[in-house]
Enzyme design. Sequence first.
Site, PDB file in Angstrom:
ATOM      1  N   SER A  39       0.825  -1.199   0.000  1.00  0.00           N
ATOM      2  CA  SER A  39       0.000   0.000   0.000  1.00  0.00           C
ATOM      3  C   SER A  39       0.871   1.265   0.000  1.00  0.00           C
ATOM      4  O   SER A  39       1.673   1.455  -0.896  1.00  0.00           O
ATOM      5  CB  SER A  39      -0.963  -0.043   1.191  1.00  0.00           C
ATOM      6  N   ASP A 155      -5.804  -3.328  -2.370  1.00  0.00           N
ATOM      7  CA  ASP A 155      -4.780  -2.971  -1.383  1.00  0.00           C
ATOM      8  C   ASP A 155      -4.068  -4.175  -0.755  1.00  0.00           C
ATOM      9  O   ASP A 155      -4.697  -5.092  -0.234  1.00  0.00           O
ATOM     10  CB  ASP A 155      -5.452  -2.151  -0.279  1.00  0.00           C
TER      11      ASP A 155
END
Length: 260
Positions: A39, A155
Amino acid sequence: MKKFGLALGSSGARGTSYIGFLKALEEEGLKPSYIAGSSMGSVVGACYSLGMSPSQMMDEVCKLKFSQLIDVSLSPVKNAAFLRSNKLIKKLEEYFGEKTFADTLIPFSAVATDLITGKTVVLKDGDLLKVGVAASSAMPTIFKPIDLGDKCLVDGGISCRLPIKEARDLGAEIVIAVDAMGSTRVADKKFNIASVLLRTIDIMDGEINRYRVKKLKPDLVIEPNLGDMSQYKFKNFDFALQAGYEAGKNNIDKIKALIK
């Protein structure tokens, strides 16, 4: 000297602290041989792997405007996200251009989560931005998932907050995990429907990460002291950068002892 790798974790706005951490390392003449990011850790890690200095990244972060990233989707149900990624991708293209993973000066990988299988996917080939960073930082329901062949990627922090194994797989003899999220903190008692959902995610994420760290045993885990700074609000960057810098300086002796 042993080759060390950094595992830079998912952490939203708190992840800007990684830039300060890298600045502290550079001042001590230390540079990682490998970087794995999840991320926000993938954003910072990719930029640094391409040769962007911590000072350059600091300058860019401090002048970043929220309006440069927000692009509301007109069809959130169809697009499976409230925001489009157009503005964010356009901004990041200023730094990444059309670079691929092969163009990085430091071997780098990013992790994403496949919604189809529920498993972590390691990204280390192809377009660095549109495949790697975009998928690794595609927060579910906020940004549209990235389709990659038979995979639907979101993510990396959903399944792998700290890419410890991934840094080791790149070739690192010593793995230093930098976790800007840290331990689950006591929350304000005032909740609304949105904060209940976000708090639930944070608690689940914290428990999964605690188990993974215990199992994978990185050589050192560093948690910048970011207090109650929210990962969901993109502000207080100066504070985060300084916290990361201090975390780096405070752990320099430990790092040097590990890699000597």
